[in-house]
Scaffold this motif. Structure first.
Motif, short mmCIF file in Angstrom:
data_model
loop_
_atom_site.label_atom_id
_atom_site.label_comp_id
_atom_site.label_asym_id
_atom_site.label_seq_id
_atom_site.Cartn_x
_atom_site.Cartn_y
_atom_site.Cartn_z
N LEU A 1 -77.23 53.66 33.56
CA LEU A 1 -76.29 54.19 34.55
C LEU A 1 -75.81 55.73 33.95
CD1 LEU A 1 -74.02 50.92 34.78
CD2 LEU A 1 -75.64 51.78 36.24
N GLU B 1 -76.61 58.75 36.67
CA GLU B 1 -75.66 59.76 37.20
C GLU B 1 -76.06 61.18 37.23
OE1 GLU B 1 -72.19 59.72 34.67
OE2 GLU B 1 -71.71 57.54 35.45
N ALA C 1 -79.79 47.85 36.75
CA ALA C 1 -79.17 49.28 37.04
C ALA C 1 -79.68 49.60 38.17
CB ALA C 1 -79.48 49.98 35.83
N ALA D 1 -77.01 49.77 40.99
CA ALA D 1 -76.48 51.06 40.58
C ALA D 1 -75.12 51.51 41.43
CB ALA D 1 -77.36 52.03 40.84
N LEU E 1 -72.42 49.11 40.36
CA LEU E 1 -72.15 49.36 38.92
C LEU E 1 -71.61 50.66 38.62
CD1 LEU E 1 -75.49 47.57 37.27
CD2 LEU E 1 -72.97 46.65 37.55
N GLN E 2 -72.14 51.60 39.45
CA GLN E 2 -71.32 52.96 38.88
C GLN E 2 -69.91 53.20 39.48
OE1 GLN E 2 -74.44 55.57 40.63
NE2 GLN E 2 -75.18 55.72 38.25
N LEU F 1 -69.16 49.79 32.73
CA LEU F 1 -69.77 50.47 31.76
C LEU F 1 -69.36 50.63 30.66
CD1 LEU F 1 -72.50 52.35 31.30
CD2 LEU F 1 -71.17 54.23 32.61
#
Length: 193
Positions: free
Chosen positions: A22, A26, A77, A81, A84-85, A91
């Motif tokens: 992650l 980014e 991920a 993503a 999750l982000q 995280l």
């Protein structure tokens, strides 16, 4: 059947690989770059520990479970993503779990080499923190452990609690409470900045 240590190792590997993936996403790395960061984050600390102990080949070279665990975290991920982000707490929780698991696994491995408690705590801290240092250096960030964040200090505190409790009560209780101290200190540090 998996032992308790195997479960800790798989969970720690998964946690750090997911956190590394992650963090790489980014920075908008391509999928191969994300895989490299996930792998470095997951095995970096244990690799340094094993090299310092002379335990070669290093653990992940002789255990395909580590590779499959990193690939599973990487796949999750990649496919999830966007969800999750958005969950920064998700995280940070996985990063704190990885720190706790790997610190205590590093301490345990150092104990198996009959090293002094202070050296065991140092190797445990290295095991817990160095994957994150590699991740941050590769992503061109100042490593988290070198900033004001309580990171390595949580590992050291948990290691001390582990040694004190295992001498007073039992190895298992020391392990569990040491782990909880690391995770809780890390999460509290994040919550209260």
């Amino acid at each position: 059947m998996l032992s308790f240590d195997d479960v800790m190792d798989v969970t720690g590997t998964f946690s750090f690989a997911l956190a590394g993936s992650l963090a790489a996403m980014e920075k908008r790395l391509d999928p191969f770059g994300v895989l490299i960061i996930a792998f470095a984050t997951a095995v970096g600390g244990g690799t340094i520990r094993d090299l310092l102990l002379g335990a070669t080949p290093v653990a992940w070279l002789s255990d395909m479970r580590t590779i499959w665990t990193v690939l599973a975290a990487y796949g999750i991920a990649l496919f999830f993503a966007s969800r999750l982000q958005r969950w920064f707490l998700f995280l940070t929780f996985f990063d704190a779990l990885g720190l706790g698991f790997f610190t205590l696994l590093g301490i345990e491995k150092a104990i198996n080499y009959n090293l002094q408690p202070g050296i065991c705590i140092a190797l445990g801290t290295m095991t817990g923190c160095f994957g994150g240092v590699l991740r941050d250096v590769l992503l061109n960030n100042v490593p988290l452990v070198f900033r004001k964040e309580i990171y390595a200090s949580a590992s050291i505190a948990g290691g001390i609690v582990f040694f004190v409790l295992q001498n007073i009560t039992s190895y298992e209780l020391g392990y569990i409470v040491g782990f909880l101290v690391i995770v809780c200190l890390r999460l509290l540090a994040l919550k209260y900045n």
